[in-house]
Design an enzyme around this catalytic site. Sequence first.
Site, PDB file in Angstrom:
ATOM      1  N   MET A   1      -6.235  23.901  44.547  1.00  0.00           N
ATOM      2  CA  MET A   1      -7.552  23.757  45.183  1.00  0.00           C
ATOM      3  C   MET A   1      -8.294  22.583  44.541  1.00  0.00           C
ATOM      4  O   MET A   1      -9.522  22.486  44.629  1.00  0.00           O
ATOM      5  CB  MET A   1      -8.351  25.053  45.051  1.00  0.00           C
ATOM      6  CG  MET A   1      -7.664  26.215  45.777  1.00  0.00           C
ATOM      7  SD  MET A   1      -8.794  27.469  46.376  1.00  0.00           S
ATOM      8  CE  MET A   1      -9.530  28.021  44.869  1.00  0.00           C
TER       9      MET A   1
ATOM     10  N   ALA B   1      -9.738  19.897  41.499  1.00  0.00           N
ATOM     11  CA  ALA B   1     -10.312  19.949  40.148  1.00  0.00           C
ATOM     12  C   ALA B   1      -9.169  20.107  39.157  1.00  0.00           C
ATOM     13  O   ALA B   1      -9.147  21.018  38.327  1.00  0.00           O
ATOM     14  CB  ALA B   1     -11.341  21.067  40.025  1.00  0.00           C
TER      15      ALA B   1
ATOM     16  N   HIS C   1      -2.449  22.114  35.875  1.00  0.00           N
ATOM     17  CA  HIS C   1      -1.852  21.604  37.116  1.00  0.00           C
ATOM     18  C   HIS C   1      -0.835  20.499  36.804  1.00  0.00           C
ATOM     19  O   HIS C   1       0.217  20.415  37.423  1.00  0.00           O
ATOM     20  CB  HIS C   1      -2.926  21.011  38.047  1.00  0.00           C
ATOM     21  CG  HIS C   1      -3.910  22.013  38.570  1.00  0.00           C
ATOM     22  ND1 HIS C   1      -5.226  22.042  38.173  1.00  0.00           N
ATOM     23  CD2 HIS C   1      -3.753  23.022  39.454  1.00  0.00           C
ATOM     24  CE1 HIS C   1      -5.844  23.016  38.797  1.00  0.00           C
ATOM     25  NE2 HIS C   1      -4.990  23.632  39.580  1.00  0.00           N
TER      26      HIS C   1
ATOM     27  N   GLY D   1       1.247  29.196  38.703  1.00  0.00           N
ATOM     28  CA  GLY D   1       0.993  29.563  37.308  1.00  0.00           C
ATOM     29  C   GLY D   1       1.016  31.072  37.109  1.00  0.00           C
ATOM     30  O   GLY D   1       0.573  31.833  37.974  1.00  0.00           O
TER      31      GLY D   1
ATOM     32  N   LYS E   1      -0.838  32.523  35.081  1.00  0.00           N
ATOM     33  CA  LYS E   1      -2.199  32.981  34.790  1.00  0.00           C
ATOM     34  C   LYS E   1      -2.729  33.830  35.942  1.00  0.00           C
ATOM     35  O   LYS E   1      -3.382  34.832  35.738  1.00  0.00           O
ATOM     36  CB  LYS E   1      -3.140  31.800  34.546  1.00  0.00           C
ATOM     37  CG  LYS E   1      -4.527  32.270  34.150  1.00  0.00           C
ATOM     38  CD  LYS E   1      -5.429  31.134  33.806  1.00  0.00           C
ATOM     39  CE  LYS E   1      -6.068  30.514  35.018  1.00  0.00           C
ATOM     40  NZ  LYS E   1      -6.994  31.417  35.735  1.00  0.00           N
TER      41      LYS E   1
HETATM   42  O1  PAF Z   1      -4.171  29.275  42.788  1.00  0.00           O
HETATM   43  C1  PAF Z   1      -4.757  28.518  43.594  1.00  0.00           C
HETATM   44  O2  PAF Z   1      -5.225  27.430  43.233  1.00  0.00           O
HETATM   45  C2  PAF Z   1      -4.954  28.969  45.027  1.00  0.00           C
HETATM   46  O3  PAF Z   1      -5.117  30.342  45.114  1.00  0.00           O
HETATM   47  C3  PAF Z   1      -3.818  28.501  45.950  1.00  0.00           C
HETATM   48  C4  PAF Z   1      -2.484  29.111  45.558  1.00  0.00           C
HETATM   49  C5  PAF Z   1      -3.721  26.977  45.926  1.00  0.00           C
HETATM   50  C6  PAF Z   1      -4.118  28.925  47.400  1.00  0.00           C
HETATM   51  O4  PAF Z   1      -5.308  28.396  47.867  1.00  0.00           O
END
Ligand code: PAF
Length: 273
Positions: free
Chosen positions: A27, A29, A34, A144, A146
Amino acid sequence: MEILKTPAALKAALEIFKGSVGFVPTMGALHIGHKALIETARSANDAVVVSIFVNPTQFLEGEDLNAYPRRKEADEKICELAGVDYLFYPDVADMYGRDEVSLSAPDVRGYILEGTSRPGHFSGVLTVVNKLLNIVNPDRAYFGKKDAQQLMLIETMVSNLFMNVEIVPCETVRDDDGLALSSRNVYLSAQERSEALKIPRALKRATKLVMQGELETGRLQTEMLAVLEPLEVEYAVIVNRAFAPVEYVEIGHTIILVEAVVGTTRLLDNIWI
Ligand code: PAF
């Protein structure tokens, strides 16, 4: 790195690509956690796709959908430097139509823990992840640990819907002080951040007790709650890998999970033991 805005454009680009594809849905940020997912994908695939989409259907009424951090330029730079081949940046209108067929998280496993405190959240996650996997059609997708319950539900969806993708669970990345990295950590003031450290400390305390031979989950939970004082704890629980609560820790089969609200920020963390 190619930046693609629509599902059709990304599909067209991937259709002519012949090698293996690793996918990291996000999502935005983006942080070092990431980056670690991207690097893991990079090491095992010929091409890496990252999506950045703040998915409205997984936010509840009154949650931080509008305030969720959006950092387009910084995110693009991180992806470029990490060796991403395709960055997918759709708008809400590209991903959702007016009449939607949506997926529901299973009642029991979807609605325990975070599902209870955020009803509907996991159905939104499954719906968007299903859409994204259909657009990208990757060989492997990276998530992840987490977000342990999200990971388990995505694995369940992939299995139930006979989807052709390998879900790769990746270790939680922590800051030097032990706080699990999350895009929501930017909401924390300095004072709140130091309060938030009670979460990894509680998990560490429970792990230490397990290593010393304390396997009774009731006692471990009491110890964790004492460390978490005075945070607003949504849950501090010990479950097996299928997310059923257990009376005794079984090493190699157990997850200890905490969710607490610090200031107005909901933070999750867990340890797999
Ligand atoms: O973990 C996330 O960032 C979100 O839940 C995902 C898997 C990208 C779905 O919008």
